[in-house]
Enzyme design. Structure first.
Site, short mmCIF file in Angstrom:
data_model
loop_
_atom_site.label_atom_id
_atom_site.label_comp_id
_atom_site.label_asym_id
_atom_site.label_seq_id
_atom_site.Cartn_x
_atom_site.Cartn_y
_atom_site.Cartn_z
N GLY A 1 48.94 22.65 32.79
CA GLY A 1 47.60 22.91 32.24
C GLY A 1 47.58 24.13 31.33
N ALA A 2 47.26 23.91 30.05
CA ALA A 2 47.19 25.03 29.08
C ALA A 2 45.74 25.39 28.79
CB ALA A 2 47.92 24.65 27.79
N ALA B 1 31.77 33.11 35.13
CA ALA B 1 31.03 33.97 36.04
C ALA B 1 29.69 34.40 35.44
CB ALA B 1 31.87 35.19 36.38
N HIS C 1 33.82 54.16 11.32
CA HIS C 1 35.17 53.99 10.79
C HIS C 1 36.10 55.01 11.41
CE1 HIS C 1 38.41 53.20 7.98
NE2 HIS C 1 38.52 54.52 7.81
P1 FAD Z 1 32.25 30.99 43.29
O1 FAD Z 1 32.67 32.28 42.70
O2 FAD Z 1 33.28 29.93 43.48
O3 FAD Z 1 31.57 31.34 44.68
C1 FAD Z 1 31.09 30.35 45.53
C2 FAD Z 1 30.97 30.93 46.92
O4 FAD Z 1 30.32 29.96 47.73
C3 FAD Z 1 32.30 31.24 47.59
O5 FAD Z 1 32.28 32.57 48.04
C4 FAD Z 1 32.37 30.26 48.76
O6 FAD Z 1 32.98 30.83 49.90
C5 FAD Z 1 30.91 29.97 49.02
N1 FAD Z 1 30.66 28.66 49.65
C6 FAD Z 1 30.98 27.43 49.16
N2 FAD Z 1 30.53 26.48 49.98
C7 FAD Z 1 29.91 27.10 51.01
C8 FAD Z 1 29.21 26.65 52.18
N3 FAD Z 1 29.05 25.36 52.44
N4 FAD Z 1 28.72 27.58 53.01
C9 FAD Z 1 28.86 28.91 52.75
N5 FAD Z 1 29.47 29.38 51.66
C10 FAD Z 1 29.99 28.49 50.80
N6 FAD Z 1 35.21 33.36 34.74
C11 FAD Z 1 34.83 34.27 33.81
O7 FAD Z 1 33.67 34.30 33.42
N7 FAD Z 1 35.74 35.18 33.30
C12 FAD Z 1 37.03 35.19 33.69
O8 FAD Z 1 37.82 36.01 33.22
C13 FAD Z 1 37.45 34.25 34.67
N8 FAD Z 1 38.72 34.23 35.11
C14 FAD Z 1 39.08 33.36 36.08
C15 FAD Z 1 40.41 33.37 36.53
C16 FAD Z 1 40.81 32.52 37.51
C17 FAD Z 1 42.26 32.54 38.00
C18 FAD Z 1 39.87 31.61 38.10
C19 FAD Z 1 40.28 30.68 39.20
C20 FAD Z 1 38.56 31.58 37.65
C21 FAD Z 1 38.16 32.45 36.64
N9 FAD Z 1 36.85 32.45 36.15
C22 FAD Z 1 36.48 33.34 35.18
C23 FAD Z 1 35.83 31.52 36.66
C24 FAD Z 1 34.91 32.22 37.64
O9 FAD Z 1 35.67 32.74 38.70
C25 FAD Z 1 33.86 31.23 38.14
O10 FAD Z 1 33.19 30.68 37.04
C26 FAD Z 1 32.86 31.93 39.05
O11 FAD Z 1 33.48 32.52 40.15
C27 FAD Z 1 31.80 30.92 39.51
O12 FAD Z 1 30.85 31.59 40.28
P2 FAD Z 1 30.00 30.86 41.40
O13 FAD Z 1 29.19 31.94 42.02
O14 FAD Z 1 29.33 29.69 40.85
O15 FAD Z 1 31.07 30.30 42.46
P1 AMP Z 2 40.85 24.02 32.12
O1 AMP Z 2 40.02 22.86 32.59
O2 AMP Z 2 40.34 24.68 30.86
O3 AMP Z 2 41.19 25.00 33.20
O4 AMP Z 2 42.26 23.41 31.65
C1 AMP Z 2 43.05 22.56 32.45
C2 AMP Z 2 44.05 21.84 31.54
O5 AMP Z 2 44.95 21.07 32.34
C3 AMP Z 2 43.39 20.86 30.57
O6 AMP Z 2 43.76 21.22 29.26
C4 AMP Z 2 43.97 19.50 30.97
O7 AMP Z 2 44.22 18.66 29.87
C5 AMP Z 2 45.29 19.87 31.64
N1 AMP Z 2 45.78 18.84 32.56
C6 AMP Z 2 45.04 18.12 33.46
N2 AMP Z 2 45.84 17.24 34.16
C7 AMP Z 2 47.12 17.41 33.69
C8 AMP Z 2 48.40 16.80 33.98
N3 AMP Z 2 48.53 15.85 34.91
N4 AMP Z 2 49.51 17.21 33.29
C9 AMP Z 2 49.38 18.20 32.36
N5 AMP Z 2 48.21 18.79 32.03
C10 AMP Z 2 47.09 18.42 32.68
#
Ligand code: FAD
Ligand code: AMP
Length: 489
Positions: free
Chosen positions: A194-195, A342, A466
């Site tokens: 996944g890129a 987020a 600047h």
């Molecule tokens: P979440 O952060 O997923 O929180 C949901 C919460 O609900 C969790 O704490 C979970 O425990 C709780 N929960 C779920 N179901 C239940 C239940 N039934 N009962 C009680 N609790 C429950 N976004 C950015 O904007 N900038 C970034 O740089 C960025 N980097 C990322 C890097 C990585 C590696 C990943 C994986 C994600 C990244 N994201 C980034 C995406 C971002 O983390 C999410 O968009 C964001 O966390 C979503 O927020 P949310 O509050 O909707 O859900």
């Molecule tokens: P994102 O949804 O931006 O986090 O990106 C996930 C990426 O994974 C997308 O660009 C998808 O096309 C790629 N992807 C999903 N399934 C596969 C797969 N089976 N092999 C390689 N790439 C994949």
């Protein structure tokens, strides 16, 4: 009913990620009696607030991106400044410990904010059992802990990594994005499926620290949602052997299987662009990270009989105000449509809190910035050229390359450009696309310009300090009407 079971709340928020915790705090600030329920247990086995973002997403990834970039700069870029740094060593365990401390401080900060604002907190798994009743059970034993009543419910349960059948997660070798942030020794060869933003950021971390990183992407286009010119620039930069990232990005690479043998991952993928259709390619990695997107956490959260509708991909269906099909039940963040970011979830949290309190608020979904934290970074907001064409909008473009920026040159960061797209008729800025060092910080200025409905003329008449990277906005705005000073128009 016991006393505990009779609790009555104005608002119950399910999930304490950036969508849920922000909603809960704002609700409490508005005088609503608010409870937030979360079930997150971190690697140390402790209850932790902040959801994906703080525990295994935005924050830990940026902590590692920062550390790995410092190492790489010291190793490869200091020399040009006349600084020699010999005998450099990476202590991955210390790097991870620092990251963990950043995460811990921030997650504990949410507890403090909850206390300060009077938000009550319950640790456990929530299930909506009727339109104003929530049952909470123990995360591991599934035993019921308590039941509560709420006049309003906000679903903010977030998302989880998509799993691939052909690559089963195994503790040591085949990892999801959360486990990829916990690696404690630099893998010699790292494969990433996944890129997207997550794959590119994780790949950058480990490549900077010395891994040979291969990213397999099924699609033929690199970052198809990004302005084509910037996506091409970025791809060329990331794969360049002399670049900060040195990623081996293979498009049209569809994963067929991944198996762990003798502590190595044997991967077979198909090159779907190959004219030789037998073209199955084998690779061996020390670790393989699956970063193929995320899916909403909406299963088993409520029964069908409640009438809360979901789409075919399990996103909870909501209107522009984030109301579900059931009055007084709202859903925000990754569990609903829109970019899984987020800040998008947090803004929805603020909007819903105001709505519940009877105030007006809305989210401008057209102006949600996106960032990919590679080096250089990619950031954009608003429309790209392809979207303008598809919408039949007549537009103008002004670009400014950082090679012509004094500050960028002084920083040794002259790669990339700023591109401003304006509506040809009104001169209003309708899209900004940046590929540069600190693009994540620069993009905020673009969002502000667009929120204020600035024209290219407005920006051209604005004084920028600047030398700064931000001057590129000034020049790009001048370039929209052929008036740039530091480049040939
Ligand atoms: P979440 O952060 O997923 O929180 C949901 C919460 O609900 C969790 O704490 C979970 O425990 C709780 N929960 C779920 N179901 C239940 C239940 N039934 N009962 C009680 N609790 C429950 N976004 C950015 O904007 N900038 C970034 O740089 C960025 N980097 C990322 C890097 C990585 C590696 C990943 C994986 C994600 C990244 N994201 C980034 C995406 C971002 O983390 C999410 O968009 C964001 O966390 C979503 O927020 P949310 O509050 O909707 O859900
Ligand atoms: P994102 O949804 O931006 O986090 O990106 C996930 C990426 O994974 C997308 O660009 C998808 O096309 C790629 N992807 C999903 N399934 C596969 C797969 N089976 N092999 C390689 N790439 C994949």
């Amino acid at each position: 009913m016991t006393k505990k079971q009779e609790k009555q709340w104005d608002v119950a928020v399910i999930g304490a990620g950036p969508a849920g915790y922000v909603a809960a705090i704002r609700c409490a600030q508005l005088g609503l009696k608010t409870v937030c329920i979360d079930e997150w247990i971190n690697h140390a086995g402790e209850f932790s607030l902040g959801g994906t973002c703080l525990n295994v997403g935005c924050i830990p990834s940026k902590a590692l991106l920062e550390s790995s970039r410092l190492y790489q700069q010291a190793k490869e870029e200091f020399a040009v400044h006349g600084i020699s740094a010999t005998s450099l060593k990476v202590d991955v365990k210390q790097m991870q410990a620092r990251k963990q401390k950043v995460v811990q401080d921030l997650t504990q900060g949410i507890q403090t904010l909850f206390k300060a604002n009077g938000v009550s907190l319950i640790s456990g798994r929530a299930k909506i059992t009727s339109i104003n009743k929530i049952e909470i059970s123990d995360r591991s034993t599934r035993k019921k802990i308590e039941e509560l009543h709420a006049r309003n419910i906000i679903i903010a349960t977030g998302s989880s990594p998509v799993r691939l059948q052909q690559a089963q997660i195994s503790d040591d070798c085949i990892l999801d994005s959360a486990a990829a942030l916990e690696i404690d020794k630099v893998p010699k060869r790292l494969g990433i499926i996944g890129a997207g933003a997550i794959g590119l950021e994780l790949g950058s971390v480990w490549s900077r620290l010395g891994s040979e990183v291969v990213i397999l992407e099924a699609m033929q286009d690199f970052l198809p949602m990004v302005d084509k010119k910037l996506a091409n620039l970025m791809k060329r930069s990331l794969v360049n052997k002399n670049s900060a990232s040195r990623l081996d990005i293979r498009l049209n690479a569809r994963l067929i299987s991944a198996e762990v043998k003798n502590k190595k991952v044997q991967v077979i993928y198909e090159d779907t662009a190959s004219s030789n259709k037998r073209g199955e390619i084998k690779e061996r990695f020390d670790k393989l990270v699956i970063a193929v997107g995320r899916k909403p956490n909406s299963d088993r959260l409520f029964g069908e009989e409640l009438g809360i509708e979901r789409d075919e991909r399990s996103f909870v269906l909501v209107n522009k105000k984030c109301q579900t099909s059931v009055p007084h039940i709202y859903a925000i963040g990754d569990v609903v449509r829109g970019p899984m970011l987020a800040h998008k979830g947090s803004e929805e949290g603020l909007m819903v809190a105001e709505h519940i309190a009877g105030n007006f608020a809305e989210v401008n979904y057209d102006l949600i910035p996106s960032v990919i934290y590679t080096h250089p970074e990619l950031a954009w907001v608003g429309k790209n050229e392809a979207e303008c064409k598809a919408a039949g909008i007549e537009y103008k473009v002004g670009s400014f390359p950082f090679i012509a920026s004094g500050r960028a040159r002084a920083m040794n960061e002259s790669e990339g450009l700023v591109k401003i797209i304006t509506d040809a008729g009104s001169d209003r800025v309708i899209g900004v696309h940046i590929f540069s060092a600190q693009a994540s910080e620069l993009i905020a200025q673009a969002v502000l310009m667009m929120e204020m409905q600035a024209t290219a003329e407005d920006i051209a008449l604005t004084v920028f300090a600047h030398p700064t990277l931000a001057e590129a906005f000034h020049e790009a705005a001048l370039a929209v009407n052929g008036r740039a000073i530091h480049i040939k128009n």
